[in-house]
Structures are given as structure tokens and as C-alpha cells.
Design an enzyme around this catalytic site. Structure first.
Site, PDB file in Angstrom:
ATOM      1  N   SER A 266     -10.087  -0.747   6.855  1.00  0.00           N
ATOM      2  CA  SER A 266      -9.373  -0.863   5.648  1.00  0.00           C
ATOM      3  C   SER A 266      -8.663  -1.621   4.916  1.00  0.00           C
ATOM      4  CB  SER A 266      -8.479   0.657   5.739  1.00  0.00           C
ATOM      5  OG  SER A 266      -9.083   1.816   5.606  1.00  0.00           O
TER       6      SER A 266
ATOM      7  N   SER B   7      -9.703   1.770   2.823  1.00  0.00           N
ATOM      8  CA  SER B   7      -8.824   2.435   2.000  1.00  0.00           C
ATOM      9  C   SER B   7      -8.087   1.683   1.238  1.00  0.00           C
ATOM     10  CB  SER B   7      -8.265   3.266   2.909  1.00  0.00           C
ATOM     11  OG  SER B   7      -7.369   2.728   3.637  1.00  0.00           O
TER      12      SER B   7
ATOM     13  N   LYS C 241       1.033  -1.168   0.060  1.00  0.00           N
ATOM     14  CA  LYS C 241      -0.016  -0.103   0.061  1.00  0.00           C
ATOM     15  C   LYS C 241       0.986   1.185  -0.105  1.00  0.00           C
ATOM     16  CE  LYS C 241      -4.108   1.682   2.632  1.00  0.00           C
ATOM     17  NZ  LYS C 241      -4.729   1.540   3.617  1.00  0.00           N
TER      18      LYS C 241
END
Lengths: 93, 497
Positions: free
Chosen positions: B179, B155, B80
Site C-alpha cells: 500500500s 491503498s 494518510k
């Protein structure tokens, strides 16, 4: 939330907003504040606050010098630099 | 077809010299080149650096290094875009970081590399991890590999989509209110939020420090347990990291034997989560999962989490409050983009006004407000007290059950644009995942079936969430693994896989 002044709070947060943004964010934040106001229903008398789920206190390390980021690497991402320092606008005339 | 393998299948082939680390990486890149133009999971990737790591892994393998010594030797894993990877860009999918490159490796990246992984790629996310769809990314919206008109969740949407589309064997993301688990559910992969304090956050861009945890996305529970094993453990550079040994999660999975492997374990269904309005397909998948667990020998009982209804409100005070402090560092002074001003305050305000997107501005301003003089007690302190009650609810439930079973999300993946103009509706899509972070416990999402295809939508994956005791990952992985192995949902691959 009549006492929520978006212009003032954005200034505290150091975020410049356009008038359109102030209007839109102000309305949305008003709705969100309306929703989170439901916490007033909860009886919290005598309840201790939780800052961390597993608080560790006095986390220390031995007082020994260790390596750190070299000067040039620490400055590598600076938007403006000179003489090994970060450059900022003047604070005092 | 190497890119379709799980980590354990790939390491088996590498160990038997049936393929090389470089060929596994090539399979990922070849597939990525074909499908990521549609999925848009990756922000960037460094081909040269990745092949250099794969070559090194092949040299290790040739020299006789085993996967017992380096459990991820030769396995391509993506990150990420908020984890520091030395020499690589780090943007948090925000404009404000400009051309930032990380001067050091996050602890999890160090650990992945030490375990032999080939760490490559920057995965798209909601800006600064604030969002549930990747739509707040300043650069691109990632699309769901099961249906390109829908969001992948967020997210960590890029993390979930990259694994669901077999562009990476696994990925590492972060979970502040769901997330990891929410996008894992919506993309049909496994996602883990470890217990607060299990994984070091050194090198993770902080969002809400009392809630953030790093965790893996994987194609099955075995891989997820292996990755958690690799990245967990005490780190003196993160003062919230818990100084205790990491259990052997794979050994825990090996305890699952016989037709009723879960005999003696007890699962709770929270009556407050059986709310009206739960999507009927989600509800049906839950009912089927309960029956499956009973067939596996587990006892399923009702528990109560009385303060559940206040979790979202508590979260949307605490998380923005902490974010408003953490994101103060993005001020245009030491790194990232800058918009000049006549004085430092004007420089800060102009830089932040131009550099942050709307969701980040909303949360910083909300956080600043709830911490400001005169409002602190009414909002922030009260929320911290309600947080205590939420945590106590879970600890009380865990006196009678080993884990709590919930849907991961109230619905399957929604359409791009469906909720992006209504922040409050977007926030409420995380209703089942938020409490886990407030309570500091562990959670996992595993695939549990699909919606029925209709004329307007193909079948979409659904996720089952298990919430475990603090540091109860061993039992949580066992429960997830037994369910997965008995249902086989994890064998389903997205059309772009």
C-alpha cells in the site's frame, strides 16, 4: 466452495447484508476461496507456523501507574452517552 | 514555486532565511487549491492549525534552532487518513467512523512534530487500507496526477498523489501488502516499507497487525531516508516495536562515492518473478535498471524464491483473518456512526452493515470464515506455515545477495473502474509487493522510467522495487540512491506538479 454459507458467516461477523449483497459477495468470495485453495498444493509437513516475522515474547513494562485518556475525552466520540457512560440497548429484560 | 522543492532543498532555503515555513505552507495550500479539485487526494485539511505550526517553526528558526536539531523544521507533511492526529478527523475513508476526532497523536505524528514538521491534511485511501486504487474509499476516488483517467494506486493513493502533484513535501502512509510501494510506483515518487518492527504503529488504525508497517512517501531517496530516520525507533506503546538503535541512514547514503559506488554489493533477480506475461515496457525498464546497476559496480545474479506463486493466496488468508479481528472494534458502541437495534447484537450488525463498504465486508467475512471452527487448520494455520516457507526463501536468498530487484507493479497505472468489479484481479495487481510483508523484510519503490505515450494515454511512471534484508534499510537506501542519482528519473514531475 459448496460449504461456504455467506448468511451464516456474515452473522458470525455481525454484518447485516441485503439479499443482493449476499448474492454478489457470495459469488465473489467463492471465486477468492477457489483461488486460495491452491495452498493445498504446498507440502507443509513439519513446518512451524509464522504468526509474526520477529516475535518478541513477554513484552512488559514496569508496573507503574501512568496517565491515561481523561474520562470526558474517552467519551467524546461516543454515539450515545449518559452519566459518564456509553449507552447501549438493554441486554436483559 | 516553493512547493516543487524537495525537503532537503526546502530546509536549505529555510536555513539560509531565503523563505519561511509559512511561505512554504502557503505554496502548498495555493497549489492544492488549484489542483486538488481534479486529483482529490485530500479528504480535509485544517488551515488554521497548519499555519499555527508553521508560525511556531518560524519562531524556532528565528531563535536559532537548526535542522541538525530538528531535521524537518518548517516542512509541510500530510497524513494518510488512518493515523491519529490529535483534534483532527480520522475516518480511514470509511463511513463507519462518523465524526470521529483523534484524542491523541500517533507516535509517528509525535515524532514528526518533535522534528519540527508542519503536519497537515487527511489523505484519501482505500477504506481501511483494503484496496489497490482508492476506489473503495467511501468518499472519493483519487486520480493519478499523470493521467486523470487512471487510479493513483492504493491503498495509500492520496499519499502518493499529494506528493506527485507537489501538494505536500512528503506524506506518511501504511503498507500491509504494498500500500506504500504500489501507489508510489504508479505516481512516480519514492515509497518505503520499513522492516516489520522498525516504526511504531501506536496510533495507526490496525488492518493486519502482523503485516502493517508505517512508511514515508517522498520526492527522492534522500528525503525518504531522512523521514524514515525521523519516524523509526523503539516505542514501548507498540509491543511489536523492536528495541534496537536506529542506524544513521544519511551517513549510509554518503558512502556512495565515485563512479562505481556499489562495488562489492550483490543484487538478486528472482527467477520466479520473471514470469511470462510481464508487461513489455515494465520488462524493458527492468532490463535497463539491471544494466544501470552493473554500471554502478553492483553484481547482479539470479536467485530463487520457490514459494512466490503462493504469496497472494497466503496473504488473502492471513490479512483478512487479522482484519476480521481488528475491525471488530467498529461496533457502534464507543465511537463512530451507529444504527440502532433492539439489542446489542442487532445494533452491531446494522451499524456494520450500513457503515462498511463492499470490500471491507468481503474481507471481514472471508477472515471470519478462515478462522471459524472446522476451517482454521485448513486455511489459517496452513497459510501461516506457507508464510514460514516464503520467509525462509527470502532469508536463504539474502545469504548470497544484499537485496532483491523486482518491478514494483506488473503494469503502469490502470484506468478508473478497470478492476473495481473483479476483486481477484485487483488482488493480483499486488503480486510483487505482498511477499515483503509476509517475510517482514524492508522494501522501497523508486521511479525507473515511463511507458511510451500513445494516442490514448500519456506517458505513465514505472517503479523499481528493492527488497532488503530485515533491518537492512542502510544498504537498501544506498542501492536506491545510487540508481536514482545516476538516472535522474526523480527530477520528472507530473503535469499537475
Amino acid at each position: 466452495m459448496s460449504d461456504f454459507n455467506i448468511h451464516y458467516v456474515a452473522k458470525l461477523a455481525r454484518i447485516e447484508l441485503s439479499p443482493d449483497e449476499e448474492t454478489k459477495l457470495g459469488t465473489q468470495l467463492g471465486n477468492i476461496l477457489g483461488y486460495i485453495a491452491k495452498l493445498k498444493e504446498v507440502d507443509v509437513t513439519g513446518v512451524e507456523p509464522t504468526a509474526h516475522a520477529f516475535p518478541l515474547v513477554n513484552v512488559t513494562r514496569p508496573d507503574e501507574a501512568t496517565g491515561s485518556l481523561p474520562h470526558d475525552e474517552a467519551l467524546a466520540n461516543a454515539p450515545a452517552k449518559a452519566g459518564g457512560l456509553f449507552v447501549m440497548p438493554k441486554i436483559v429484560e | 514555486m516553493l512547493h516543487r522543492l524537495t525537503i532537503s532543498e526546502l530546509t536549505g532555503r529555510l536555513a539560509r532565511r531565503e523563505c519561511t515555513a509559512q511561505s512554504a505552507l502557503r505554496a502548498c495550500f495555493d497549489h492544492l487549491t488549484q489542483v486538488d479539485g481534479q486529483v482529490r487526494a485530500f479528504m480535509s485539511y485544517d488551515v488554521t492549525d497548519a499555519y499555527a505550526q508553521a508560525e511556531a517553526a518560524d519562531r524556532d528558526l528565528a531563535a536559532g534552532v537548526t535542522h541538525a536539531q530538528k531535521p524537518l523544521l518548517g516542512v509541510p507533511i500530510a497524513l494518510k487518513d488512518l493515523l491519529a492526529h490529535r483534534g483532527q478527523p480520522l475516518n480511514c475513508s470509511s463511513k463507519i467512523l462518523g465524526n470521529y476526532r483523534s484524542p491523541y497523536d500517533a507516535t509517528v505524528v509525535e515524532k514528526l512534530k518533535a522534528a519540527g514538521a508542519v503536519v497537515f491534511g487527511r489523505l484519501n485511501m482505500d477504506e481501511f487500507a483494503m484496496g489497490s486504487s482508492t476506489e473503495t474509499s467511501a468518499f472519493q476516488t483519487t486520480l493519478n496526477p499523470w493521467d486523470l483517467t487512471r487510479i493513483p494506486g492504493g491503498s495509500s493513493g492520496g499519499c502518493a498523489a499529494s506528493v506527485a502533484a507537489n501538494m505536500a513535501f512528503a506524506s506518511i502512509g501504511s503498507d500491509t501488502g504494498g500500500s506504500i510501494r504500489q501507489p508510489a510506483a504508479l505516481c512516480g515518487v519514492v515509497g518505503v516499507k520499513p522492516t516489520y518492527g522498525l516504526v511504531s504503529r501506536y496510533g495507526l488504525t490496525a488492518f493486519a497487525s502482523s503485516l502493517d508497517q508505517i512508511g514515508p512517501f517522498a520526492k527522492d531517496v534522500h528525503d525518504a531516508a531522512l523521514l524514515t530516520q525521523v519516524i523509526a525507533g523503539h516505542d514501548p506503546r507498540d509491543s511489536t516495536s523492536i528495541p534496537q538503535p536506529v542506524p544513521d541512514y544519511l551517513a549510509a547514503l554518503a558512502k556512495n562515492t565515485g563512479p562505481q559506488p556499489l562495488k562489492g554489493l550483490k543484487l538478486g533477480l528472482a527467477k520466479e518473478y520473471m514470469i511470462g506475461g510481464l508487461d513489455h515496457e515494465v520488462d524493458a525498464a527492468m532490463q535497463a535498471a539491471v544494466k544501470q546497476y552493473q554500471a554502478l559496480g553492483a553484481e547482479v545474479v539470479e536467485v530463487s524464491l520457490p514459494h512466490s506463486d503462493y504469496a497472494a493466496a497466503t496473504y488473502y488468508i492471513i490479512a483478512p483473518a487479522e482484519a476480521s479481528a481488528n475491525l471488530a472494534r467498529f461496533d457502534g458502541v464507543r465511537y463512530g456512526a451507529r444504527v440502532d437495534g433492539r439489542d446489542p447484537a442487532e445494533l452491531n450488525a446494522k451499524t456494520r452493515g450500513a457503515g462498511f463498504g463492499a470490500e471491507v465486508k468481503r474481507r471481514i467475512i472471508l477472515g471470519t470464515y478462515v478462522l471459524s471452527s472446522g476451517y482454521y487448520d485448513a486455511y489459517y494455520l496452513r497459510a501461516q506455515k506457507v508464510r514460514t516457507l516464503i520467509r525462509q526463501d527470502f532469508l536463504k536468498a539474502f545469504e548470497t545477495v544484499d537485496a532483491i530487484l523486482t518491478p514494483t507493479t506488473p503494469t503502469a497505472a490502470f484506468k478508473v473502474g478497470e478492476k473495481s468489479d473483479d476483486p481477484l484481479q485487483m488482488y493480483l495487481s499486488d503480486i510483487f509487493t505482498i511477499s515483503c510483508n509476509l517475510a517482514g523484510i524492508c522494501g522501497i519503490s523508486v521511479p525507473c522510467g515511463f511507458t511510451k505515450p500513445t494516442e490514448t494515454a500519456p506517458r505513465l511512471p514505472l517503479g523499481l522495487q528493492l527488497l532488503g534484508k530485515p533491518f537492512g534499510e542502510e544498504t537498501m537506501f544506498r542501492l536506491a540512491h545510487a540508481y536514482e542519482q545516476s538516472t535522474g528519473w526523480h527530477h520528472e514531475r507530473s503535469p499537475l506538479g
